[in-house]
Design a protein around this motif. Structure first.
Motif, mmCIF file in Angstrom:
data_model
loop_
_atom_site.group_PDB
_atom_site.id
_atom_site.type_symbol
_atom_site.label_atom_id
_atom_site.label_comp_id
_atom_site.label_asym_id
_atom_site.label_seq_id
_atom_site.Cartn_x
_atom_site.Cartn_y
_atom_site.Cartn_z
ATOM 1 N N ALA A 39 0.819 -1.212 0.000
ATOM 2 C CA ALA A 39 0.000 0.000 0.000
ATOM 3 C C ALA A 39 0.852 1.261 0.000
ATOM 4 O O ALA A 39 2.050 1.237 0.306
ATOM 5 C CB ALA A 39 -0.927 -0.002 1.217
ATOM 6 N N ASP A 40 0.214 2.359 -0.337
ATOM 7 C CA ASP A 40 0.856 3.666 -0.357
ATOM 8 C C ASP A 40 0.318 4.596 0.731
ATOM 9 O O ASP A 40 1.027 5.478 1.216
ATOM 10 C CB ASP A 40 0.650 4.329 -1.720
ATOM 11 C CG ASP A 40 1.133 3.448 -2.846
ATOM 12 O OD1 ASP A 40 2.343 3.162 -2.882
ATOM 13 O OD2 ASP A 40 0.311 3.023 -3.683
ATOM 14 N N ILE A 41 -0.939 4.432 1.083
ATOM 15 C CA ILE A 41 -1.592 5.280 2.086
ATOM 16 C C ILE A 41 -2.438 4.385 2.988
ATOM 17 O O ILE A 41 -3.076 3.437 2.520
ATOM 18 C CB ILE A 41 -2.504 6.342 1.422
ATOM 19 C CG1 ILE A 41 -1.709 7.256 0.485
ATOM 20 C CG2 ILE A 41 -3.229 7.182 2.470
ATOM 21 C CD1 ILE A 41 -2.582 8.209 -0.318
ATOM 22 N N LEU A 42 -2.449 4.697 4.275
ATOM 23 C CA LEU A 42 -3.361 4.070 5.222
ATOM 24 C C LEU A 42 -4.139 5.175 5.914
ATOM 25 O O LEU A 42 -3.551 6.160 6.358
ATOM 26 C CB LEU A 42 -2.600 3.221 6.244
ATOM 27 C CG LEU A 42 -3.409 2.423 7.269
ATOM 28 C CD1 LEU A 42 -2.644 1.170 7.717
ATOM 29 C CD2 LEU A 42 -3.776 3.255 8.508
ATOM 30 N N VAL A 43 -5.460 5.013 5.996
ATOM 31 C CA VAL A 43 -6.323 6.005 6.637
ATOM 32 C C VAL A 43 -7.103 5.339 7.758
ATOM 33 O O VAL A 43 -7.716 4.280 7.556
ATOM 34 C CB VAL A 43 -7.312 6.631 5.634
ATOM 35 C CG1 VAL A 43 -8.254 7.606 6.339
ATOM 36 C CG2 VAL A 43 -6.564 7.338 4.511
ATOM 37 N N GLU A 44 -7.057 5.939 8.950
ATOM 38 C CA GLU A 44 -7.846 5.428 10.076
ATOM 39 C C GLU A 44 -8.349 6.598 10.908
ATOM 40 O O GLU A 44 -7.700 7.640 10.981
ATOM 41 C CB GLU A 44 -7.023 4.451 10.931
ATOM 42 C CG GLU A 44 -5.724 5.017 11.503
ATOM 43 C CD GLU A 44 -5.889 5.716 12.836
ATOM 44 O OE1 GLU A 44 -6.987 5.626 13.432
ATOM 45 O OE2 GLU A 44 -4.937 6.375 13.263
ATOM 46 N N ASN A 45 -9.521 6.410 11.521
ATOM 47 C CA ASN A 45 -10.042 7.430 12.429
ATOM 48 C C ASN A 45 -10.504 6.809 13.738
ATOM 49 O O ASN A 45 -11.522 7.188 14.307
ATOM 50 C CB ASN A 45 -11.162 8.249 11.778
ATOM 51 C CG ASN A 45 -12.395 7.428 11.423
ATOM 52 O OD1 ASN A 45 -12.281 6.337 10.886
ATOM 53 N ND2 ASN A 45 -13.579 7.961 11.693
ATOM 54 N N ILE B 74 -4.951 -5.162 -6.737
ATOM 55 C CA ILE B 74 -3.853 -4.202 -6.607
ATOM 56 C C ILE B 74 -2.925 -4.293 -7.808
ATOM 57 O O ILE B 74 -2.556 -3.279 -8.418
ATOM 58 C CB ILE B 74 -3.071 -4.458 -5.302
ATOM 59 C CG1 ILE B 74 -3.957 -4.167 -4.085
ATOM 60 C CG2 ILE B 74 -1.813 -3.602 -5.259
ATOM 61 C CD1 ILE B 74 -3.322 -4.559 -2.774
ATOM 62 N N ASP B 75 -2.554 -5.499 -8.168
ATOM 63 C CA ASP B 75 -1.600 -5.677 -9.262
ATOM 64 C C ASP B 75 -2.186 -5.256 -10.600
ATOM 65 O O ASP B 75 -1.489 -4.729 -11.466
ATOM 66 C CB ASP B 75 -1.151 -7.135 -9.320
ATOM 67 C CG ASP B 75 -0.331 -7.531 -8.095
ATOM 68 O OD1 ASP B 75 0.204 -6.617 -7.438
ATOM 69 O OD2 ASP B 75 -0.252 -8.727 -7.797
ATOM 70 N N THR B 76 -3.502 -5.474 -10.778
ATOM 71 C CA THR B 76 -4.147 -5.094 -12.031
ATOM 72 C C THR B 76 -4.231 -3.583 -12.176
ATOM 73 O O THR B 76 -3.977 -3.020 -13.240
ATOM 74 C CB THR B 76 -5.566 -5.692 -12.108
ATOM 75 O OG1 THR B 76 -5.470 -7.104 -12.061
ATOM 76 C CG2 THR B 76 -6.259 -5.277 -13.399
ATOM 77 N N ASN B 77 -4.568 -2.941 -11.092
ATOM 78 C CA ASN B 77 -4.754 -1.490 -11.145
ATOM 79 C C ASN B 77 -3.458 -0.702 -11.101
ATOM 80 O O ASN B 77 -3.434 0.472 -11.438
ATOM 81 C CB ASN B 77 -5.663 -1.031 -10.001
ATOM 82 C CG ASN B 77 -7.100 -1.444 -10.241
ATOM 83 O OD1 ASN B 77 -7.441 -1.905 -11.311
ATOM 84 N ND2 ASN B 77 -7.934 -1.274 -9.241
ATOM 85 N N SER B 78 -2.389 -1.330 -10.654
ATOM 86 C CA SER B 78 -1.101 -0.621 -10.614
ATOM 87 C C SER B 78 0.017 -1.593 -10.977
ATOM 88 O O SER B 78 0.839 -1.945 -10.147
ATOM 89 C CB SER B 78 -0.873 -0.031 -9.229
ATOM 90 O OG SER B 78 -1.072 -1.006 -8.233
ATOM 91 N N PRO B 79 0.054 -2.052 -12.245
ATOM 92 C CA PRO B 79 0.991 -3.110 -12.620
ATOM 93 C C PRO B 79 2.451 -2.793 -12.359
ATOM 94 O O PRO B 79 3.187 -3.630 -11.860
ATOM 95 C CB PRO B 79 0.719 -3.297 -14.120
ATOM 96 C CG PRO B 79 0.014 -2.044 -14.550
ATOM 97 C CD PRO B 79 -0.734 -1.579 -13.365
ATOM 98 N N GLU B 80 2.883 -1.567 -12.703
ATOM 99 C CA GLU B 80 4.279 -1.213 -12.440
ATOM 100 C C GLU B 80 4.344 0.183 -11.844
ATOM 101 O O GLU B 80 5.326 0.892 -12.016
ATOM 102 C CB GLU B 80 5.096 -1.255 -13.745
ATOM 103 C CG GLU B 80 5.202 -2.639 -14.338
ATOM 104 C CD GLU B 80 5.995 -2.618 -15.629
ATOM 105 O OE1 GLU B 80 6.378 -3.685 -16.076
ATOM 106 O OE2 GLU B 80 6.229 -1.532 -16.173
ATOM 107 N N SER B 81 3.289 0.548 -11.181
ATOM 108 C CA SER B 81 3.182 1.957 -10.801
ATOM 109 C C SER B 81 3.218 2.161 -9.305
ATOM 110 O O SER B 81 2.506 2.983 -8.777
ATOM 111 C CB SER B 81 1.888 2.538 -11.370
ATOM 112 O OG SER B 81 0.780 1.783 -10.936
ATOM 113 N N LYS B 82 4.015 1.377 -8.618
ATOM 114 C CA LYS B 82 4.143 1.621 -7.194
ATOM 115 C C LYS B 82 4.570 3.071 -6.987
ATOM 116 O O LYS B 82 5.422 3.597 -7.704
ATOM 117 C CB LYS B 82 5.184 0.681 -6.574
ATOM 118 C CG LYS B 82 4.630 -0.728 -6.365
ATOM 119 C CD LYS B 82 3.454 -0.712 -5.432
ATOM 120 C CE LYS B 82 2.861 -2.101 -5.283
ATOM 121 N NZ LYS B 82 1.597 -2.056 -4.564
ATOM 122 N N LEU B 83 3.949 3.672 -6.041
ATOM 123 C CA LEU B 83 4.196 5.096 -5.821
ATOM 124 C C LEU B 83 5.658 5.361 -5.502
ATOM 125 O O LEU B 83 6.257 6.312 -5.968
ATOM 126 C CB LEU B 83 3.294 5.572 -4.680
ATOM 127 C CG LEU B 83 3.354 7.045 -4.342
ATOM 128 C CD1 LEU B 83 2.984 7.881 -5.549
ATOM 129 C CD2 LEU B 83 2.419 7.341 -3.185
#
Length: 762
Positions: free
Chosen positions: A460-466, A748-757
Motif C-alpha cells: 500500500a501507499d496510504i493508510l487512513v484510520e479514524n 492491486i496488481d491489475t490497477n497498478s501493474p508497475e506503478s508503485k508510488l
C-alpha cells in the motif's frame, strides 16, 4: 522523508477562502507570494484575520496589469476574482492554459462561475444559504444560521489544496497543468449530502433540528453547556452518570418507551446537569465511555492542557499580534513559533524564483491523478470513510477493511431521533460514502488476520484510520508497527483529539467536536444556547474529510514518503477560528454567538420571505448599503457608516417588513439587480431541481437510480467516472492464503501493474 519540492505559489486573492488556501500552502513549506496592490490585501483591514491567514507568506506590491508577469515563474496560481475581472486581466482559464500550459490554477469563487450568480461576490453566509447548508443549521422555529466564523471558506480552501495536489501529480507525468474550479456554495452543498440522501429516499425536505430537541441535546450546566450524546445501547451508562433513580425504571431499557417518554426524561437529565459544572460532567461522562462534549469558550481552548501538550496553542512567550496564536493543525508542520504576516511589499524586491517543475509536456494521455496509489481504508462512519471516498474518486485503489464482528457502524446507521425499524438493511448513507471501494473482512484480533493486513500494508501507499487513540496499537496497525513493515507508507490518522495527550482517548462524534472545538460557542442565536451542526450535518466530520484527503494527496504529490499525518479533528476545526482566538488573546473579547451578524459587514443576516422561506443578505461595503437603501423603504442611503452598526435592529426590522411580502427568488433578484449581495436560502429539494449540480458532478446517480454524493470541485483536465457500488460485508478471511485475499492482491496488481508510488521498496 527525502527532499520534497518547494513549490512557487502566486496568490491573487481578496477573500478568506483564497487567503486560507494560500495559508495552507505556506504552512506546508511552499513559497507563497501575495500579489498586493498599493492599497494592500482586502483583509489587511481585519488585522487579526489577516495575521491568521497571511502568516508565512511573502508580500509584493504588483499592480493588476502586471500580475500575469509573475506566472511564468509559478507552479500554482491561487485566485478568487470574479470571472469578468479575471478575464479582463488575462487570468481566465483559456488565456492561462495558452500562456502557461504547466501552471496549476486554483480558482475559488462563491458561486458557479458559469451560472447566473457568477459575478456575485460573497462570503460563507451567502454560500451556505445558496448551497442549502444554512437551512439545516439552527432551531426549527427560528431563522436558518450560518456556521460560526467562515466555515465554507475554510472548507473550500481545503478543496483547493486537494485539487492542486491532484493536478501536480498528473503534471509530473504529463507536463500539463490544470484549472481547479472550487465554488463555496457547491462545497457547502457537498457537506450537506445527508440531506440529499434523505430527500431522495423519502421526498420529505430535511429541516434543521437544533440542539433543544431530538435524541441528542445541548443542556445548561451550572457554568456553561453540555452536549448529551450517546447511542441507544449506552442508556444504562447515562443513567449511572445522571444518578437519578427515576431513570432506573426497567421499562426505559426499551428505546421505543424512551422515545414515548422523551420529554419527561429530558427534564430529569437537564435538572441533574444544571446542578453540576460543565467540565466536570464532560470528564465524568468520558470516563464512562460516553461521547459527551461541553461548549468550550476561547479561554478553555487557550488554557487547554490537551492543546498545549500537542503544541497547537502557542505558549504566551511565543505569541505576537501579527501572527496566529495557534499552530497549523498538522503536527509534522509545526515549528518553534509561527512566522508573522508580511508587511506590505516586504518582499517586493525579491526576484521571482524558478518553479519546481520545468513543465515539459508529454503527448501521452494522462490518467487519473491517483492512478497507481493503493489506499487501505480503516475509516468508519464519515471522517475516515469520506476521506478515502475522495481518494477513490480520483483514481486510487481503495480497499476498505472491516471485520464480520465489527463492521463500519455506518452500514446500519440510524440518525438521532429516527426509528431503526424504518431503515433499510444497509444504510444509504454508507453506500454513498463508500462507493467505488473494494472491501475485505479481516479479524485483526487474530494472528492470521494481522499477517494478512501486514501483507496489504507492504503493497500500500496510504493508510487512513479514524480510531480513538490507542486502538491502532491494540490492532497492530499503529504508525510504528506499520513503518516497520513499510517505511514509505503515508499514514493518515483522523482521531478526535490526536494521538497523545490527556484527552486523546476520549470518545466523540461530530456533535462532540462541534462543542470541543469552540465552533458551537460561536454558532447560534445571540439570546440562546450554543448550537452544533447536528447529527444530520456533522460539519466537523465533513471538513475533516476534505482536509484529510487534501493532506494525503499533497503528501503523495510532493513525495513525502513515510509521513505520519496525525490530524486532530478538534484542532483542525479550532484552527478555522484562529482570528477569534487571537481577538480574545489580544483584545480580551470572548468568542460569542451573534446569529448571522458579523463585525465586518452589516446588514449580514437571513430574513423571512413569503411562504415560510428565507433570503440572505451580506453587505460588506458602503456601496452595498447605499444600494440596499434604494430598495428597502425607510433605510437612509446617505447615513453615516456608523449609523448602520448602531441601528442594526432597526435595519433588520425594515428589511423584514419589506422581504416578508415577497417570494424569496423575487426578493433576492430585486436586491441583486440593485447591487446588493443577496441569495435565496435553498433546501435539499431546491438542490434536486438545479441542473448545474449534476452538470458539475456534485450529484451522481447509481445504475439503480440511487442518489450518490458527487465531487466537491471541477478539474478542467480530468472528470472522475461515476463510482462503482460500495463493498458488501463478507465473512472474515482465514489469512493470507485465503483465495478471497488473493483476489485483493490481483486487484492491486491489475490497477497498478508497475506503478508503485515509491520505487525500490522490499
Amino acid at each position: 522523508m527525502g527532499d520534497v519540492p518547494n513549490l512557487a505559489v502566486v496568490e491573487i486573492t481578496r477573500t478568506v477562502a483564497g487567503a486560507a488556501c494560500g495559508r495552507l500552502f505556506a504552512a506546508l513549506g511552499h513559497d507563497v507570494t501575495m500579489c498586493e496592490t498599493r492599497e494592500g490585501h482586502a483583509l489587511r483591514g481585519r488585522s487579526l484575520t489577516f495575521a491568521a491567514l497571511a502568516a508565512g507568506k511573502q508580500s509584493a506590491v504588483v499592480e493588476p496589469d502586471q500580475w500575469c508577469n509573475r506566472l511564468a515563474s509559478a507552479d500554482i496560481l491561487l485566485i478568487d476574482l470574479p470571472p469578468s475581472e479575471a478575464r479582463s486581466l488575462g487570468l481566465d482559464a483559456e488565456t492561462l492554459t495558452r500562456r502557461y500550459p504547466a501552471l496549476v490554477t486554483v480558482s475559488i469563487t462563491t458561486f458557479n462561475p458559469h451560472g447566473y450568480l457568477a459575478e456575485l461576490e460573497g462570503d460563507s453566509l451567502l454560500a451556505e444559504a445558496e448551497g442549502g447548508l444554512a437551512h439545516m443549521i439552527g432551531e426549527p422555529a427560528r431563522p436558518p444560521l450560518t456556521l460560526g466564523g467562515e466555515q465554507s471558506a475554510y472548507a473550500a480552501a481545503f478543496v483547493g489544496l486537494f485539487g492542486a495536489s491532484l493536478a501536480l501529480r498528473r503534471r509530473a507525468t504529463s507536463g500539463d497543468g490544470d484549472l481547479i474550479e472550487v465554488t463555496m456554495s457547491d462545497v457547502a452543498a457537498y457537506m450537506d449530502w445527508k440531506s440529499d440522501v434523505t430527500f431522495d429516499l423519502t421526498g420529505v425536505v430535511p429541516h434543521r433540528t437544533g440542539a433543544s430537541q431530538g435524541a441528542w441535546r445541548v443542556v445548561e450546566a451550572k457554568d456553561g453547556w453540555v452536549g448529551v450524546i450517546f447511542l441507544a445501547e449506552q442508556w444504562p451508562t447515562v443513567v449511572k452518570l445522571v444518578g437519578d433513580e427515576r431513570l432506573e425504571d426497567p421499562e426505559l431499557i426499551n428505546p421505543a418507551i424512551r422515545l414515548e417518554r422523551s420529554e419527561e426524561l429530558w427534564l430529569i437529565i437537564a435538572d441533574a446537569i444544571r446542578r453540576r459544572e460543565a467540565h466536570e460532567v464532560f470528564v465524568c461522562a468520558q470516563s464512562l465511555g460516553l461521547p459527551f462534549g461541553y461548549a468550550v469558550a476561547a479561554a478553555d481552548l487557550i488554557d487547554s492542557e490537551q492543546l498545549h501538550g500537542r503544541g497547537f496553542i502557542l505558549p504566551s512567550d511565543q505569541r505576537r499580534p501579527d501572527a496566529p496564536v495557534v499552530s497549523f493543525p498538522l503536527p509534522g508542520q509545526r515549528t518553534e513559533g509561527v512566522e508573522p504576516a508580511p508587511r506590505l511589499d516586504e518582499h517586493g524586491a525579491l526576484p521571482p524564483r524558478t518553479p519546481a517543475s520545468d513543465g515539459n509536456r508529454s503527448d501521452t494521455i494522462s490518467s487519473a491523478p491517483l492512478d497507481g496509489v493503493v489506499v487501505l481504508d480503516f475509516g468508519t462512519i464519515t471522517a475516515g470513510a469520506a476521506t478515502t471516498r475522495l481518494l477513490a474518486d480520483y483514481g486510487a485503489t481503495v480497499i476498505k477493511i472491516e471485520s464480520e464482528e465489527r463492521p463500519d457502524r455506518f452500514r446500519h446507521w440510524v440518525m438521532p431521533g429516527s426509528d431503526a425499524s424504518d431503515g433499510p438493511a444497509i444504510s444509504p448513507m454508507f453506500r454513498s460514502n463508500n462507493a467505488g471501494k473494494a472491501g475485505v473482512c479481516i479479524d485483526l484480533k487474530s494472528a492470521a488476520g494481522r499477517a494478512a493486513v501486514h501483507e496489504l500494508i507492504r503493497r500500500a501507499d496510504i493508510l487512513v484510520e479514524n480510531f480513538r487513540a490507542g486502538v491502532t496499537e491494540r490492532l497492530g496497525i499503529d504508525p510504528a508497527t506499520v513503518r516497520a513493515v513499510n517505511p514509505d507508507l503515508v499514514y493518515v490518522s483522523l482521531s478526535s483529539q490526536g494521538s497523545e495527550g490527556p484527552e486523546s482517548g476520549y470518545a466523540s462524534y461530530g456533535s462532540t467536536l462541534d462543542l470541543l472545538s469552540g465552533l458551537a460557542s460561536v454558532t447560534g442565536y445571540a439570546d440562546s444556547s450554543p448550537l452544533w451542526s447536528s447529527g444530520d450535518v456533522n460539519y466537523p466530520d465533513q471538513v475533516v474529510a476534505l482536509a484529510g484527503a487534501a493532506f494525503a494527496a499533497h503528501a503523495v504529490a510532493t513525495g513525502r514518503t513515510g509521513a505520519w499525518l496525525d490530524i486532530s479533528q478538534r484542532e483542525l476545526v479550532a484552527w478555522t477560528l484562529a482570528d477569534q482566538l487571537a481577538t480574545f488573546v489580544w483584545d480580551g473579547v470572548p468568542m460569542e454567538r451573534t446569529g448571522n451578524r458579523r463585525s465586518h459587514a452589516t446588514p449580514h443576516d437571513i430574513y423571512p420571505a413569503a411562504n415560510d422561506e428565507w433570503v440572505a443578505i451580506a453587505c460588506s461595503t458602503s456601496e452595498h448599503r447605499r444600494a440596499l437603501a434604494q430598495v428597502v423603504p425607510g433605510l437612509v442611503g446617505d447615513a453615516d457608516e456608523t449609523w448602520w452598526w448602531a441601528q442594526q435592529d432597526v435595519v433588520d426590522q425594515l428589511i423584514t417588513d419589506w422581504s416578508s411580502s415577497r417570494s424569496r427568488p423575487d426578493a433576492a433578484a430585486e436586491l441583486r439587480a440593485a447591487g446588493v449581495p443577496a441569495v435565496a436560502v435553498n433546501t435539499a429539494a431546491d438542490r434536486a431541481q438545479q441542473p448545474h449540480r449534476e452538470q458539475r458532478g456534485l450529484v451522481l446517480r447509481s445504475p439503480e437510480g440511487e442518489w450518490l454524493k458527487g465531487f466537491p470541485m471541477v478539474m478542467r483536465r480530468f472528470t472522475p467516472a461515476a463510482p462503482g457500488p460500495a463493498p458488501q460485508l463478507d465473512t472474515d478471511i482465514s489469512g493470507p492464503s485465503d483465495p478471497r485475499f488473493q483476489q485483493v492482491f490481483r486487484l492491486i496488481d491489475t490497477n497498478s501493474p508497475e506503478s508503485k508510488l515509491y520505487e525500490g521498496r522490499a
